[in-house]
Design a protein around this motif. Structure first.
Motif, PDB file in Angstrom:
ATOM      1  N   ALA A  41      15.421  49.684  18.592  1.00 15.79           N
ATOM      2  CA  ALA A  41      16.148  50.135  19.778  1.00 15.79           C
ATOM      3  C   ALA A  41      16.007  49.064  20.845  1.00 15.79           C
ATOM      4  CB  ALA A  41      15.605  51.466  20.275  1.00 15.79           C
ATOM      5  N   GLU A  42      16.984  49.001  21.724  1.00 17.16           N
ATOM      6  CA  GLU A  42      16.949  48.001  22.792  1.00 17.16           C
ATOM      7  C   GLU A  42      16.068  48.410  23.952  1.00 17.16           C
ATOM      8  OE1 GLU A  42      20.789  46.602  23.994  1.00 17.16           O
ATOM      9  OE2 GLU A  42      21.481  46.408  21.934  1.00 17.16           O
ATOM     10  N   SER A  43      16.056  49.726  24.278  1.00 14.55           N
ATOM     11  CA  SER A  43      15.275  50.162  25.427  1.00 14.55           C
ATOM     12  C   SER A  43      14.477  51.420  25.089  1.00 14.55           C
ATOM     13  CB  SER A  43      16.188  50.450  26.622  1.00 14.55           C
ATOM     14  OG  SER A  43      16.909  51.645  26.427  1.00 14.55           O
ATOM     15  N   SER A  44      13.332  51.556  25.757  1.00 11.02           N
ATOM     16  CA  SER A  44      12.501  52.728  25.511  1.00 11.02           C
ATOM     17  C   SER A  44      13.171  54.000  26.015  1.00 11.02           C
ATOM     18  CB  SER A  44      11.117  52.551  26.137  1.00 11.02           C
ATOM     19  OG  SER A  44      11.210  52.336  27.534  1.00 11.02           O
ATOM     20  N   SER A  45      13.901  53.927  27.119  1.00  8.49           N
ATOM     21  CA  SER A  45      14.555  55.136  27.632  1.00  8.49           C
ATOM     22  C   SER A  45      15.592  55.652  26.645  1.00  8.49           C
ATOM     23  CB  SER A  45      15.164  54.900  29.012  1.00  8.49           C
ATOM     24  OG  SER A  45      16.061  53.822  28.981  1.00  8.49           O
ATOM     25  N   LYS A  46      16.353  54.763  26.026  1.00  8.48           N
ATOM     26  CA  LYS A  46      17.340  55.190  25.026  1.00  8.48           C
ATOM     27  C   LYS A  46      16.630  55.707  23.771  1.00  8.48           C
ATOM     28  CE  LYS A  46      21.569  54.009  22.618  1.00  8.48           C
ATOM     29  NZ  LYS A  46      21.731  55.386  22.207  1.00  8.48           N
ATOM     30  N   ALA A  47      15.554  55.043  23.346  1.00 10.07           N
ATOM     31  CA  ALA A  47      14.815  55.462  22.154  1.00 10.07           C
ATOM     32  C   ALA A  47      14.198  56.841  22.347  1.00 10.07           C
ATOM     33  CB  ALA A  47      13.745  54.433  21.806  1.00 10.07           C
ATOM     34  N   VAL A  48      13.699  57.138  23.543  1.00 13.90           N
ATOM     35  CA  VAL A  48      13.145  58.468  23.828  1.00 13.90           C
ATOM     36  C   VAL A  48      14.278  59.495  23.844  1.00 13.90           C
ATOM     37  CG1 VAL A  48      12.022  59.887  25.599  1.00 13.90           C
ATOM     38  CG2 VAL A  48      11.098  57.628  25.030  1.00 13.90           C
ATOM     39  N   ALA A  49      15.385  59.162  24.516  1.00 11.01           N
ATOM     40  CA  ALA A  49      16.525  60.087  24.594  1.00 11.01           C
ATOM     41  C   ALA A  49      17.091  60.402  23.209  1.00 11.01           C
ATOM     42  CB  ALA A  49      17.615  59.503  25.492  1.00 11.01           C
ATOM     43  N   GLY A  51      15.366  60.500  20.483  1.00  9.15           N
ATOM     44  CA  GLY A  51      14.344  61.124  19.650  1.00  9.15           C
ATOM     45  C   GLY A  51      13.624  60.154  18.728  1.00  9.15           C
ATOM     46  N   LEU A  52      13.866  58.868  18.881  1.00  9.90           N
ATOM     47  CA  LEU A  52      13.187  57.866  18.065  1.00  9.90           C
ATOM     48  C   LEU A  52      11.727  57.717  18.483  1.00  9.90           C
ATOM     49  CD1 LEU A  52      13.438  55.622  15.889  1.00  9.90           C
ATOM     50  CD2 LEU A  52      14.107  54.067  17.730  1.00  9.90           C
ATOM     51  N   LEU A  53      11.469  57.782  19.772  1.00 11.79           N
ATOM     52  CA  LEU A  53      10.114  57.661  20.315  1.00 11.79           C
ATOM     53  C   LEU A  53       9.732  58.942  21.050  1.00 11.79           C
ATOM     54  CD1 LEU A  53      10.110  54.021  21.766  1.00 11.79           C
ATOM     55  CD2 LEU A  53       9.309  54.800  19.534  1.00 11.79           C
ATOM     56  N   PRO A  54       8.433  59.225  21.147  1.00 11.78           N
ATOM     57  CA  PRO A  54       7.984  60.440  21.832  1.00 11.78           C
ATOM     58  C   PRO A  54       8.188  60.360  23.346  1.00 11.78           C
ATOM     59  CG  PRO A  54       6.107  59.124  21.127  1.00 11.78           C
ATOM     60  CD  PRO A  54       7.336  58.455  20.572  1.00 11.78           C
ATOM     61  N   ASN A  55       8.123  61.506  23.999  1.00 10.80           N
ATOM     62  CA  ASN A  55       8.391  61.601  25.442  1.00 10.80           C
ATOM     63  C   ASN A  55       7.393  60.858  26.319  1.00 10.80           C
ATOM     64  OD1 ASN A  55      10.680  63.127  25.030  1.00 10.80           O
ATOM     65  ND2 ASN A  55       9.571  65.068  25.137  1.00 10.80           N
ATOM     66  N   TRP A  56       6.192  60.599  25.836  1.00 10.95           N
ATOM     67  CA  TRP A  56       5.199  59.926  26.668  1.00 10.95           C
ATOM     68  C   TRP A  56       5.506  58.438  26.857  1.00 10.95           C
ATOM     69  CZ3 TRP A  56       2.947  55.705  24.618  1.00 10.95           C
ATOM     70  CH2 TRP A  56       2.846  55.625  23.234  1.00 10.95           C
ATOM     71  N   VAL A  57       6.374  57.889  26.032  1.00  9.33           N
ATOM     72  CA  VAL A  57       6.676  56.450  26.101  1.00  9.33           C
ATOM     73  C   VAL A  57       7.338  56.142  27.451  1.00  9.33           C
ATOM     74  CG1 VAL A  57       8.013  54.567  25.084  1.00  9.33           C
ATOM     75  CG2 VAL A  57       6.859  56.220  23.606  1.00  9.33           C
ATOM     76  N   PRO A  58       6.769  55.190  28.194  1.00 11.05           N
ATOM     77  CA  PRO A  58       7.295  54.896  29.530  1.00 11.05           C
ATOM     78  C   PRO A  58       8.645  54.178  29.491  1.00 11.05           C
ATOM     79  CG  PRO A  58       5.456  53.439  28.993  1.00 11.05           C
ATOM     80  CD  PRO A  58       5.583  54.400  27.862  1.00 11.05           C
ATOM     81  N   GLU A  59       9.409  54.369  30.564  1.00  6.22           N
ATOM     82  CA  GLU A  59      10.658  53.627  30.729  1.00  6.22           C
ATOM     83  C   GLU A  59      10.330  52.169  31.001  1.00  6.22           C
ATOM     84  OE1 GLU A  59      13.201  55.319  33.672  1.00  6.22           O
ATOM     85  OE2 GLU A  59      13.271  57.259  32.674  1.00  6.22           O
ATOM     86  N   GLY A  60      11.274  51.299  30.711  1.00  2.00           N
ATOM     87  CA  GLY A  60      11.093  49.878  30.984  1.00  2.00           C
ATOM     88  C   GLY A  60      10.712  49.062  29.764  1.00  2.00           C
ATOM     89  N   GLY A  61      10.463  49.719  28.639  1.00  5.72           N
ATOM     90  CA  GLY A  61      10.156  48.998  27.408  1.00  5.72           C
ATOM     91  C   GLY A  61      11.431  48.478  26.766  1.00  5.72           C
ATOM     92  N   THR A  62      11.321  47.336  26.112  1.00  6.98           N
ATOM     93  CA  THR A  62      12.480  46.738  25.432  1.00  6.98           C
ATOM     94  C   THR A  62      12.075  46.255  24.047  1.00  6.98           C
ATOM     95  OG1 THR A  62      12.011  44.565  26.403  1.00  6.98           O
ATOM     96  CG2 THR A  62      13.581  45.975  27.592  1.00  6.98           C
TER      97      THR A  62
END
Length: 182
Positions: A41-49, A51-62
């Motif tokens: 995934a390109e961004s953590s916010s999209k990956a969390v949205a 369902g690829l990553l859990p909700n605790w993952v902070p925004e701003g990850g790439t």
């Protein structure tokens, strides 16, 4: 008469395909526990949205890279991230790389996928691998974020979610059998 010929030709085709592919009938009839899928995934916010990553993952990850067990709940992922972990969703370990039973029990109880399991039912062994995953990542764990063992190093956030003990034992058994068959 034509039905018999079609059945014979179809059977020979399947057998030929198996022989040419190097697969055996037992390979087709048995489930493989030691299989995984790689996702990005390109961004953590999209990956969390998504369902690829859990909700605790902070925004701003790439630049997220994830490997997940197809037949279990084990995951490893990495992302470029230099920020801090979310307060309240992650707990710092009292000793780096060595979570206590109490720390594991508390973290696992906070995660929807492990909340009904005893910490002793969840393995501490990683069976997934990737060329971007450090061999000693678990020994660097600084925080537990639900069922994920997490640490940050060199501008990256690494996270590992272990599988059940019985699943890890079955994978290790499958690997040993495959090695013996070589």
């Amino acid at each position: 008469m034509n039905k018999k010929r079609y059945l014979a030709v179809g059977s020979l085709s399947i057998i030929s395909a198996l022989l040419l592919s190097g697969c055996s009938v037992s390979d087709l009839l048995s489930d493989k526990l030691d299989e995984s899928t790689t996702r990005t995934a390109e961004s953590s916010s999209k990956a969390v949205a998504d369902g690829l990553l859990p909700n605790w993952v902070p925004e701003g990850g790439t630049n997220i890279e994830l490997v997940q067990r197809n037949t279990g709940s084990e995951r490893i992922f990495v992302m470029d991230y230099e920020g801090k972990l979310n307060d309240g969703q992650c707990t710092a370990l009292s000793k780096v790389g060595d979570p206590t039973d109490a720390e594991l029990a508390k973290a696992y109880a906070s995660d929807p996928r492990t909340k009904n399991l005893a910490a002793v039912e969840i393995s501490k062994t990683r069976t997934l691998d990737a060329d971007w995953w450090p061999d000693d990542a678990q020994t660097r764990t600084t925080d537990l974020c639900g069922r994920f063992w997490v640490h940050q190093a060199d501008g990256k956030l690494y996270a590992f979610a272990p599988d059940l003990v019985v699943q890890v034992q079955a994978i290790e058994k499958e690997r040993a059998a495959a090695e013996n068959n070589k």
